[in-house]
Structures are given as structure tokens and as C-alpha cells.
Design an enzyme around this catalytic site. Structure first.
Site, short mmCIF file in Angstrom:
data_model
loop_
_atom_site.label_atom_id
_atom_site.label_comp_id
_atom_site.label_asym_id
_atom_site.label_seq_id
_atom_site.Cartn_x
_atom_site.Cartn_y
_atom_site.Cartn_z
N LYS A 46 -13.72 -7.30 9.64
CA LYS A 46 -14.53 -8.43 9.19
C LYS A 46 -14.80 -9.44 10.31
O LYS A 46 -15.84 -10.11 10.32
CB LYS A 46 -13.90 -9.13 7.98
N LYS A 100 -7.69 3.24 10.10
CA LYS A 100 -7.47 2.26 9.03
C LYS A 100 -6.89 2.92 7.78
O LYS A 100 -7.53 3.80 7.20
CB LYS A 100 -8.79 1.58 8.65
N GLY A 132 -7.68 -13.18 4.57
CA GLY A 132 -7.13 -12.80 3.27
C GLY A 132 -6.46 -13.96 2.53
O GLY A 132 -6.48 -14.01 1.30
N ASN A 133 -5.89 -14.93 3.28
CA ASN A 133 -5.16 -16.02 2.62
C ASN A 133 -6.10 -16.98 1.88
O ASN A 133 -5.64 -17.81 1.12
CB ASN A 133 -4.29 -16.78 3.62
N LYS A 188 -9.38 -10.70 16.06
CA LYS A 188 -9.96 -12.05 16.00
C LYS A 188 -10.30 -12.54 17.40
O LYS A 188 -11.38 -13.09 17.63
CB LYS A 188 -8.97 -13.03 15.33
P1 ADP Z 1 -6.46 -12.48 8.06
O1 ADP Z 1 -6.16 -11.97 6.70
O2 ADP Z 1 -6.75 -13.93 8.12
O3 ADP Z 1 -7.47 -11.64 8.80
P2 ADP Z 1 -4.24 -11.30 9.56
O4 ADP Z 1 -2.96 -11.18 8.81
O5 ADP Z 1 -5.06 -10.08 9.77
O6 ADP Z 1 -5.08 -12.43 8.84
O7 ADP Z 1 -3.99 -11.99 10.98
C1 ADP Z 1 -3.23 -13.19 11.09
C2 ADP Z 1 -1.81 -12.83 11.48
O8 ADP Z 1 -1.77 -12.38 12.84
C3 ADP Z 1 -0.81 -13.95 11.49
O9 ADP Z 1 -0.30 -14.22 10.21
C4 ADP Z 1 0.26 -13.43 12.46
O10 ADP Z 1 1.36 -12.90 11.74
C5 ADP Z 1 -0.42 -12.29 13.21
N1 ADP Z 1 -0.33 -12.35 14.69
C6 ADP Z 1 -0.07 -11.28 15.47
N2 ADP Z 1 -0.07 -11.62 16.77
C7 ADP Z 1 -0.31 -12.95 16.83
C8 ADP Z 1 -0.46 -13.88 17.92
N3 ADP Z 1 -0.32 -13.50 19.20
N4 ADP Z 1 -0.73 -15.18 17.60
C9 ADP Z 1 -0.85 -15.56 16.32
N5 ADP Z 1 -0.75 -14.72 15.25
C10 ADP Z 1 -0.48 -13.43 15.49
MG MG Z 2 -5.80 -9.59 7.37
#
Ligand code: ADP
Ligand code: MG
Length: 317
Positions: free
Chosen positions: A217, A132, A12-13, A279
Site C-alpha cells: 500500500k 506475501k 493497519g492501526n 515505507k
Molecule cells: P502499517 O500497518 O502502518 O503499515 P507496519 O506494522 O507494517 O505498519 O509497520 C510499522 C512497524 O514497523 C512498527 O510497528 C515497527 O514494529 C516496525 N519497524 C521495523 N523496523 C523499524 C524501524 N527501523 N523503525 C521503526 N519501526 C520499525
Molecule cells: Mg502493516
């Protein structure tokens, strides 16, 4: 790393930073930053397929539909998903094309977005357990009324208010995979499987129909990577990689994980359920199925992540 086929999943970023409102100017600025990274990889002789999330964007589309429902008949979620693929695909496509021109590479590479359907199973267990949260926030009364009218499932959202919930089924196939491969063979940078793909089910004759669901995704991205025969699968987000003790003073970046180590950590629940967890799961699936490496890294550190200098690398074993 050069001469490789790389599938990149943008978080998303890449479109909206956490402290931004989401103005068009902000979106373009973010998209150009992502486009520069992609063209860097192209300059190194790689082929690239880009996939991306659409959470905030599909949320906006659903809010617009709700706000105008007395004037314009609301559309379905699969159509909303297709709209966001067009929106984000267009922006990425134009930004990448323009960066290619600035780098003098536009005679060698072209860019195209695929409106892309991803097949899910109509008997996936996820249909019995929608998880969701999507669309606008309602009061309990409004939510229950809509649920009765439209057959929605509604639940209180931990962030406050009531919302619709839809299932997040597993991925089976990518309908346009042959088109994507053909474009790659012809030196196209391809944008595909946006927002996890438009979720569809397939009947016994191979015909498809859109369904009301959200596909993760990263999960759809690893399938895409496997179907196109990618050498590497990389997920770019807003943190440097997967950490243990994330957010605590003793947090530590996991630099290299074997598939079996990663599976153990997933079982222990050390990764955020709707964020880092999917992820890690996606990387495990790709590396386990292909024996090839996958990566999680920061949006601005794609190249050093692929070199293993930063980020989290998943290896077979
Ligand atoms: P994207 O939009 O890139 O899919 P998300 O917000 O869904 O991103 O996922 C990234 C986020 O996951 C990070 O900003 C962090 O706050 C969170 N997160 C949760 N657990 C962990 C972890 N164990 N290590 C790193 N990030 C984590
Ligand atoms: Mg996200």
C-alpha cells in the site's frame, strides 16, 4: 502547511490496534480518530487524498471464502481486494462526512471512495518469487493438496502453519487517476488505492484483468501521490517514524533523511523487511521523483509530523 495537496497513507492501526479483536465498535472508534486528523488538515486549507492498508481485512475475507467454499463458490483475490476497498472506504467516507458536519464544513467539502485498480506488469520479476503470505493457515498436507488443485504456491509461514504465498509486484499506473483528479478539483476528499489497489494487468489494447497478487500500500500510495501531483506524501503508522537500532536500548528516531542517506540505510537493511522498509522505500521514490518532501509519522501526530516537529522527513539530495 496550508493550501497543499496531501496524500495520506493510513496503516493497519487506523482500523485495528495491535491489542484489539477487530469488533465493529473498535473499527468505528479507530476510523473516527483517523477522520478527525483528516478534517484537521482540511480545516487548514489543504486538499487530501487518503489511501489505506487492508491486510487483516482481506485476510478475513479469504478466511470466510475458505470456510464456506462448499456452500458458496470462492471468489478471486482481486475481488476480495475490491470488497475491502468498499468496506474500509465506506467507513472512512461516513466518518469523514460526519466530522465535516460537526465542524460545519459539509457545505464546502464532500467525500468519495474510488474502487481503484492499480496496474502491475505481467512480466514483473516478482511473479517468479512470491513472498506475501495470504489467507488461512493450513496443515502441510492440506496446503499441498490445495496447491495441486488450484495451482497455488504454498510455503511454511514463519508464524506457524502453511499458507498460500502470492507475488508483490511493482506498480505501473493507477487506472482511475483521472476520476480522482476530477473529484479533487471539485473539493472532494478522495479515498483511493485502498489495500495498494486492486492488482490488474493491461493488454496491448489497454484492457485490464485482475491478478492474484498483493500490492504494497505504501508503494501504491507514492504512485498515487505522484500521479495527482501531491505536494506532500505522508505515511501514518503506529510508531513515531523510522528508527536506527529499532527495538534496542539505543534506538534513535531519524528526524531528517536525504534520499541518498535513506537509500544507504535501506541497503544496510536497518528497516523491517515487511514493515518499515517499504515505507522508507516509498518515501524515497516519491521524493526522488518529485523533489518534494515526504514523511513517516504516528497516526495521532500527522500535523506535527508535516511541520517537521516529530516523525521522519525525507528531503531531496
Ligand atoms: P502499517 O500497518 O502502518 O503499515 P507496519 O506494522 O507494517 O505498519 O509497520 C510499522 C512497524 O514497523 C512498527 O510497528 C515497527 O514494529 C516496525 N519497524 C521495523 N523496523 C523499524 C524501524 N527501523 N523503525 C521503526 N519501526 C520499525
Ligand atoms: Mg502493516
Amino acid at each position: 502547511m496550508n493550501g497543499k495537496l496531501i496524500v495520506i497513507a493510513l496503516g493497519g492501526n487506523a482500523f485495528l490496534q495491535k491489542d484489539e479483536k477487530g469488533t465493529v465498535e473498535e473499527q468505528w472508534r479507530n476510523v473516527y480518530a483517523a477522520a478527525k486528523t483528516i478534517v484537521e488538515l482540511i480545516k487548514m486549507g489543504n486538499k487530501v487524498v487518503v489511501t489505506h492498508g487492508n491486510g487483516p481485512q482481506v485476510g478475513n475475507v479469504m478466511e470466510w471464502m475458505e470456510a464456506l467454499k462448499h456452500k458458496i463458490p470462492p471468489l478471486t483475490m482481486d475481488i476480495a481486494g475490491a470488497m475491502t476497498q468498499g468496506w474500509i472506504g465506506y467507513m472512512l467516507q461516513q466518518a469523514i462526512q460526519n466530522v465535516l458536519i460537526e465542524e460545519g464544513l459539509d457545505h464546502r467539502y464532500r467525500v468519495a471512495t474510488i474502487v481503484n485498480q492499480v496496474v502491475v506488469r505481467s512480466d514483473d520479476p516478482a511473479w517468479n518469487n512470491p513472498t506475501k503470505y495470504v489467507g488461512p493457515y493450513y496443515t502441510e498436507e492440506e496446503a499441498k493438496k490445495l496447491a495441486a488443485e488450484k495451482g497455488w504456491v504454498v510455503k511454511p509461514d514463519p508464524r506457524g502453519g502453511w499458507r498460500r504465498v502470492v507475488p508483490s509486484p511493482d506498480v505501473v499506473d493507477n487506472v482511475e487517476k483521472e476520476a480522482i483528479k476530477t473529484l479533487l478539483e471539485n473539493n472532494f476528499i478522495v479515498i483511493a488505492s485502498g489495500g495498494g489497489g486492486i492488482p490488474v494487468v493491461r493488454d496491448e489494447k489497454g484492457r485490464h484483468r485482475g491478478v492474484e497478487a498483493v500490492i504494497d500500500k505504501d508503494l501504491a500510495g507514492q504512485l498515487l501521490a505522484r500521479l495527482v501531483g501531491a505536494d506532500h506524501f505522508i505515511i501514518l503508522t503506529d510508531v513515531d517514524g523510522a528508527y536506527i537500532n529499532y527495538g534496542k536500548p539505543n534506538q534513535q528516531l531519524l528526524k531528517v533523511l536525504t534520499v541518498s542517506e535513506a537509500k544507504k540505510l535501506l541497503e544496510q537493511g536497518v528497516f523491517g523487511a515487511g514493515s518499515m522498509g517499504p515505507k522508507v522505500k516509498a518515501c524515497v521514490r516519491f521524493t526522488e521523483a518529485t523533489g518534494k518532501e515526504s514523511f513517516i509519522g504516528h497516526l495521532y501526530k500527522a500535523i506535527s509530523t508535516l511541520r517537521g516537529e516529530t516523525g521522519t522527513k525525507f528531503i531531496p539530495g
